[in-house]
Design an enzyme around this catalytic site. Structure first.
Site, PDB file in Angstrom:
ATOM      1  CB  SER A 233      -0.927  -0.268   1.216  1.00 22.81           C
ATOM      2  OG  SER A 233      -1.928   0.885   1.058  1.00 22.81           O
ATOM      3  CG  ASP A 458      -5.866  -2.663  -4.303  1.00 22.73           C
ATOM      4  OD1 ASP A 458      -6.491  -1.764  -3.739  1.00 22.73           O
ATOM      5  OD2 ASP A 458      -4.909  -3.111  -3.812  1.00 22.73           O
ATOM      6  CG  HIS A 487      -5.224  -2.791  -0.062  1.00 27.02           C
ATOM      7  ND1 HIS A 487      -4.528  -2.324  -1.171  1.00 27.02           N
ATOM      8  CD2 HIS A 487      -4.547  -2.196   0.903  1.00 27.02           C
ATOM      9  CE1 HIS A 487      -3.846  -1.242  -0.680  1.00 27.02           C
ATOM     10  NE2 HIS A 487      -3.744  -1.245   0.579  1.00 27.02           N
TER      11      HIS A 487
END
Length: 527
Positions: A233, A458, A487
């Protein structure tokens, strides 16, 4: 990127370092061209100092929650790399040694889980918890976690009293009137003022480039010549910035679920793009819930599931569940479903129980954790760092008309997250500390192949971000998990992905071309 509570709604020393006390002028690196020689010079001073001192590893403090054989320590870094001998701050780190032989060891693998504001210090527990996905990698690597600057045990910042931060219910993030918008704008401005009042001395230095510099100092303190790094991320943006600033310091780098590194995206546009992606994945989940109506009894079409959601929101707005769960708290809970496939079943189960008459299950799941206010690790700290980094990394629009126009337009077709995301980021519009120009992410001399892993649908970091980073980092390889949207792909069971991650970490080799993998298994509906 990480969504949290809604505002108002909820080393061997590096080459070219100091030699025999003589100051060597830094070379014209990507960093010195983009951010000026002082920071590049400051990193070298800090890295040499850290390499000489090392890390005083010891048993972790009891209240940190990490038992033996995990060890903890600190690395000192400059607050401001342009003033490397000035004020220092401490970065908390922890580690567990490789499980294989001395001959099998390949160094330390550092981890960042995202955020901004996430702590990476649970990473060594993948070994103590015997996570099978990481068994091969842990034979070769020490697993090293750290709290980035401002986070947790690393000189934590704050913007509001933690007890105030968790109070609920918050304002409904979806405005019904101009008065609602004015109320949210007031809360956002007050939050920005609170950040300046409580943590103003840190705010100008809470940038991704500075965290990347900290990462290089940690590398030196570990006596690692080059960095092995796994970023998920926001950690992908941290990795991309590190790769740009220190390309010849990278040994292995995996970035998973990628933030778009374009200057045009960081961070205002990236958040607008996220609103669209969240709606797409929310729709995916509703279709799955409808397909499994015989299990959950929520609705047998996506439209019926959506209507149940709107009814639930309206009910909670009129009378917050348990007195504390309003629409903002519901979003905080339900957003985990479009975020992670692992949440599909538990969120649907909790909703199903509510519709069957069990309100308490939903209240327990969605209500704020009132105990999440003690010590340095708290929701308030995480949100403060998220805000500080995104506000400092880039210049944000200051015109409310632009925010209002963009979010009103997006909300029409993407109502699930748009306004809650807007209010969360709105403090950046009145941010009093310096806002920087994002680094131009690009390949530098000496950068080895970077492995990029991304699911196609995502919600938090749209697929286009992985494509953009792939273009910018020459020699990188992109693994796409097709028709999937969870994710954090490297944490899922998908041999097509897992085997390539292991091969890369253990041998440094990548496929001769990009790879498309079939999706991991769809969650099985159960009650």
């Amino acid at each position: 990127m990480r969504r949290t509570a809604v505002l108002g709604s909820a080393g061997t020393l590096v080459a070219g370092s100091l030699i025999a006390g003589a100051i060597m002028a830094p070379a014209a690196t990507a960093e010195s061209r983009g951010h000026g020689i002082p920071e590049a010079y400051g990193v070298r001073i800090a890295a040499e100092r850290a390499a000489a001192k090392g890390i005083g590893w010891a048993d972790c403090p009891e209240d940190w929650g990490f038992a033996k054989p995990i060890q903890c320590g600190y690395v000192s870094v400059p607050l401001d790399y342009a003033r490397p001998t000035g004020k220092q701050i401490r970065i908390a780190v922890n580690r567990i040694g490789n499980t294989g032989t001395k001959e099998e060891r390949q160094g330390a693998l550092l981890y960042n889980p995202g955020g901004p504001g996430g702590s990476g210090m649970r990473f060594p527990t993948r070994v103590t918890n015997k996570n099978p996905l990481w068994a091969k990698a842990s034979k070769a690597y020490d697993f090293v976690g750290f709290d980035p600057r401002g986070v947790g045990h690393s000189t934590p910042i704050s913007c509001v009293d933690p007890q105030e931060f968790v109070k609920a219910p918050k304002l409904d993030p979806v405005p019904d009137s101009e008065a609602d918008k004015r109320a949210q704008r007031k809360l956002a401005a007050e939050y920005a003022d609170g950040c300046a009042e409580r943590s103003g001395w840190m705010l100008p230095h809470m940038t991704t480039p500075n965290t990347a510099r900290d990462l290089d100092v940690i590398r030196a303190a570990l006596h690692e010549k080059k960095l092995n790094f796994l970023g998920v991320s926001y950690g992908t943006y941290l990795g991309a910035v590190y790769a740009t600033l220190f390309p010849d310091h990278v040994r292995r780098m995996i970035v998973d679920s990628v933030v778009n590194p374009s200057r045009k995206k960081v961070w205002y546009q990236a958040n607008l793009d996220q609103d669209v992606a969240f709606q797409t994945r929310w729709d995916d989940w509703k279709a799955w819930v409808a397909k499994n109506d015989s299990v959950f009894h929520i609705g047998d079409t996506p439209e019926k599931v959506e209507q149940q959601w709107l009814t639930l929101r309206a009910t909670a707005k009129k009378s917050p569940l348990g007195g504390v769960v309003g629409p903002a708290e519901l979003i905080g809970f339900f957003q985990s479903a479009p975020y992670y496939d692992s949440a599909w079943v538990p969120v649907a189960q909790t909703w199903s129980k509510y519709l069957a008459g069990d309100q308490q299950a939903l209240i327990d799941a969605a209500a704020p954790d009132m105990s999440d206010t003690a010590g340095n690790i708290s929701a308030e700290n995480g949100n403060a760092v998220y805000t500080a980094v995104e506000c400092a990394d880039a210049k944000w629009p200051t015109s409310w008309k632009r925010w209002d126009r963009d979010n009103t337009r997006l909300h029409k077709d993407n109502p699930f997250m748009t306004w809650s995301n807007a209010w969360m980021n709105l403090p950046c519009a009145t941010w009093s500390a310096k806002q920087h120009t994002p680094l131009q992410v690009r390949t530098g001399k000496g950068l080895p192949p970077v492995l990029i892993v991304q699911s196609e649908r995502d919600a938090a970091t749209p697929y286009e971000g992985a494509v953009e980073l792939h273009k910018r980092l020459k020699g990188s390889r992109l693994i796409t998990e097709k028709d999937a949207g969870s994710h954090g792909v490297t944490g899922l069971v998908n041999p097509c992905v897992n085997d390539r991650v292991d091969t890369y970490l253990l041998s440094g080799t990548v496929d001769s071309a990009d790879v498309t993998c079939a999706p991991h298994a769809t969650p099985k509906a159960t009650m």
